[in-house]
Design a protein around this motif. Structure first.
Motif, PDB file in Angstrom:
ATOM      1  N   GLU A   6     -78.697   9.214  26.558  1.00 49.23           N
ATOM      2  CA  GLU A   6     -78.104   9.203  25.210  1.00 49.23           C
ATOM      3  C   GLU A   6     -76.632   9.613  25.262  1.00 49.23           C
ATOM      4  N   ALA A  55     -76.411   2.791  22.073  1.00 51.14           N
ATOM      5  CA  ALA A  55     -76.871   4.173  21.922  1.00 51.14           C
ATOM      6  C   ALA A  55     -77.803   4.299  20.729  1.00 51.14           C
ATOM      7  N   ILE A  73     -81.722   5.432  20.949  1.00 50.90           N
ATOM      8  CA  ILE A  73     -82.249   6.600  20.232  1.00 50.90           C
ATOM      9  C   ILE A  73     -83.433   6.184  19.353  1.00 50.90           C
TER      10      ILE A  73
END
Length: 734
Positions: free
Chosen positions: A65, A77, A81
């Motif tokens: 991350e 990203a 996530i």
């Protein structure tokens, strides 16, 4: 540089950068710009080179991350996530779904795993929450990889796995005489020695209830009649003393006078001491009857395990020929016949009549009249079941008819079928011992795996190879569990490891239980012999002599291997004819999902219990007895023989006696009878009409008593789908 990774289940594995690349790549594929192999390689290199030698999965994902957020691909990203969150939710989804089903009191196989447990109550719900979250912990941290793989592949079932971390044992036969004589301390309460029959009855209940909270299996009293008999005489003496106060006479000569039998008789034609003696006897019989009523009532209402389950209790009796012992037997039978509450059949304790030639079986035997009464009670109330002490494998060389403590050398059983008798590490007895844990093999799955081998001999040989491997796995798993159990401290089981278990009186409360528990047994069970044989040769043992021969070969082989494990590991291993309840459908459902619907094997919702002839197979009681009998000598960990009786059994106690005769003739160890019994909870009306669902007198819905694995249930509302399907398929043996 990262060398090893700690996974979520605690296992340690080698670092593999391809897993990082794969996760990033999946996130990139969900964006408009797509893949960037250069960035993928740079991020995986940086994490691999800059990380600690050992990192957790979560730590590595945090680094991914971080690197993505600091790169030019913020879009990746965000996707990564989100993907990580979805995976976390997915991992929790199964637990969430199970919890919601428990919360909403849904009637399914999770909440109906045990028909004797009320999972709709708050305490029951808490038990299921704990159970369902504990099992994964056992898989992840307490099982070997070999055992875990066997469980995952539906080859092995570890019973009471949710209790595994507690180090508790399965069951025990209570040496009630010690408790009645010396009392006991458990928790914050203390029980004094008993002096009268009422107190003895209550202490028996307390002993069973207290131990139930310290163990994960059942509780049994091996010689109920012998243990309570002394308190019949002491209660009689108390009644004589009451007469002394009333008459002002010294009647001490009546205290220990000969009493041939405790029977209520009219006093009209009696005079003097005989009248006083009979009055005391009449009062004593009334007290014994009330005490037996109270015992049965308590065992059906006192809850254990946090208040969600009545005690899984059993009592063995029938061989005490003293007047006092006969009184206990007669009144427990009379109380059972009358029923509880509004005449309902008592579910507990499971009652077991110990049949013995020269004692309680033939017309010339002293307890033959009580044996006939037992058959009458069974015809109405399903209990008692019948334990055959005359079976060759239930014989004890030390048993003598004139020994007042002969019960020590009589086998006793738990109601569902668990048998403990032989002992490599102490006296051969059932008393003060029990099963430590047991595990069941899915022999049907083994047979399905070799079904496509065309040559029959090769197919069967391959089956035995697989069976050997699975037996080895089960034996090692039970040994591993024993090694874990033995580290428990005596203080963890205040009653069981201070009074009940043989040798426990020598334990310090802070010492481990290792020195005494090896007197218990480790059971290797099996399920679905009938379906296994169909898979191997096309027919089950009830319909084919060839199948019967192969069935006996399979179970004999299991017995032989189990004997080897006794030597290898130094334990009391035994073969158990598993009493499958929840397991009956669980094995089948998973095998059907893997292999599809196979005629005669996975086309039902259950596998047949252990070595039984299938419940749907039409045959006579004698044929069923002839087929199942040889397996009793091979299954020293426990077995049972069932017969389904047609019609109203209350008027046919002779049919019960004929079944017991067959048990004797075919050298069977333990058996019982099933029949239909409707009970109206409102007016108490009863009949045996299977077609009636409502009381013809008041219209109330009937409660229908049924036997599920060895014990009774008053309703099928808590039965799982597999056992309900089996119940529907049951046919009468005639």
């Amino acid at each position: 540089m990262i060398h090893t990774v700690v996974k979520r289940d605690g296992r340690v594995d080698g670092f593999n950068e391809e897993k990082i690349k794969g996760a990033i790549r999946k996130a990139m594929l969900q964006t408009e710009q797509g893949e960037d192999e250069g960035l993928i390689q740079r991020i995986s290199d940086r994490i691999g080179m800059s990380g600690k030698e050992q990192m957790t999965v979560e730590e590595i994902q945090d680094q991914v991350e971080y690197e993505l957020m600091n790169s030019s691909r913020k879009d990746v990203a965000k996707r990564y996530i989100a993907y990580r969150d979805q995976r976390s939710i997915a991992r929790r989804a199964k637990t969430r779904d199970i919890f919601l089903e428990i919360i909403e009191a849904k009637n399914n196989d999770v909440t109906r795993e045990n028909a004797n447990m009320n999972t709709d109550s708050p305490a029951g719900m808490m038990m299921k929450f704990a159970s369902e979250t504990t099992k994964p912990f056992v898989d992840d941290y307490l099982l070997s990889q070999e055992a875990k793989t066997a469980v995952k592949n539906n080859l092995l079932h570890i019973h009471d796995k949710d209790y595994y971390p507690t180090k508790s044992l399965t069951c025990v036969q209570h040496p009630l005489d010690k408790i009645l004589k010396y009392g006991f301390v458990a928790g914050h309460g203390e029980s004094r020695p008993a002096k009268r029959i009422e107190t003895a009855s209550v202490i028996a209940c307390i002993s069973l209830e207290t131990a139930q909270n310290e163990m994960h299996g059942g509780q049994a009293i091996p010689a109920f009649d012998f243990y309570l008999a002394p308190f019949v005489r002491s209660s009689y003496i108390e009644e004589v003393k009451n007469l002394e106060e009333l008459t002002g006479r010294d009647l001490s000569h009546l205290y220990n006078c000969e009493i041939k039998d405790y029977l209520k008789m009219p006093l009209d034609e009696l005079e003097g001491d005989e009248r006083l003696k009979q009055h005391a006897i009449n009062k004593t019989v009334g007290r014994v009857h009330q005490s037996m009523e109270a015992f049965i009532h308590n065992m059906n209402t006192i809850h254990s395990r946090g208040g969600n389950q009545v005690v899984f209790s059993s009592i063995n009796y029938g061989t005490d020929t003293s007047a006092e012992g006969r009184c206990v037997i007669r009144e427990i039978l009379n109380s059972t016949y009358e029923g509880v509450g509004n005449g309902a059949t008592a579910i507990f304790p499971i009652q077991i009549w110990k049949k013995k030639r020269g004692v309680s079986y033939l017309p010339e035997d002293p307890n033959y009249d009580l044996y006939k009464l037992a058959c009458k009670v069974t015809a109405r109330r399903f209990f008692p079941n019948f334990l055959n002490l005359d079976a060759t494998f239930n014989h004890h060389d030390k048993w003598r008819a004139d020994d007042p403590e002969r019960y020590k050398y009589e086998v006793a059983t738990m109601g569902c079928r668990t048998r403990v008798f032989e002992n490599r590490y102490g006296e051969k007895t059932s008393i003060g011992r029990g099963n430590l844990s047991f595990t069941t093999l899915n022999i049907v799955r083994l047979a399905i795996e070799v079904m496509n081998i065309k040559d029959k001999d090769e197919r069967i040989d391959r089956f035995f190879q697989k069976l050997n491997h699975l037996l080895d796995t089960a034996a090692r798993q039970l040994h591993d569990r024993f090694e874990f159990q033995k580290t428990a401290l005596a203080k963890q089981f205040p009653l069981v490891m201070s009074v009940l278990w043989n040798g426990s009186e020598n334990l310090d409360r802070n010492s481990t239980i290792e020195s005494v528990i090896n007197q218990g047994t480790l059971g290797i069970g099996f399920i679905g012999l009938a379906e296994c044989l169909i898979a191997l040769i096309g027919k089950h043992h009830g319909e084919s002599e060839e199948a019967q021969a192969l069935g006996l070969r399979i179970v004999s082989h299991m017995r032989s291997r189990v004997n080897e494990y006794c030597e290898t590991y130094g334990h009391n291993y035994s073969v158990l004819a598993t009493p499958a309840e929840g397991l009956s459908g669980r094995f089948t459902k998973r095998d059907r999902k893997t292999y599809g619907e196979i005629a005669g094997i996975t086309d039902k919702e259950y596998y047949t219990n252990s070595n039984h002839v299938p419940v749907y197979y039409h045959c006579s009681p004698r044929h069923k007895a002839k087929i199942e009998a040889p397996y009793h000598a091979l299954t020293g960990g426990g077995h049972i023989f069932y017969v389904e009786i047609d019609g109203d059994a209350t008027h046919n106690e002779e049919a019960i006696m004929q079944i017991v005769d067959m048990m004797d003739e075919y050298n069977m160890g333990y058996g019982s009878m099933n029949h239909n019994r409707n009970h109206c909870p409102s007016c108490g009306y009863e009949n045996a009409d299977m077609s009636q669902k409502h009381c013809p007198k008041c219209g109330t819905s009937f409660e229908t008593i049924q036997r599920i694995t060895g014990y009774l249930v008053g309703t099928t509302d808590r039965w799982n789908s597999g056992k309900l399907a089996e119940l529907k398929d049951r046919v009468v043996h005639e």
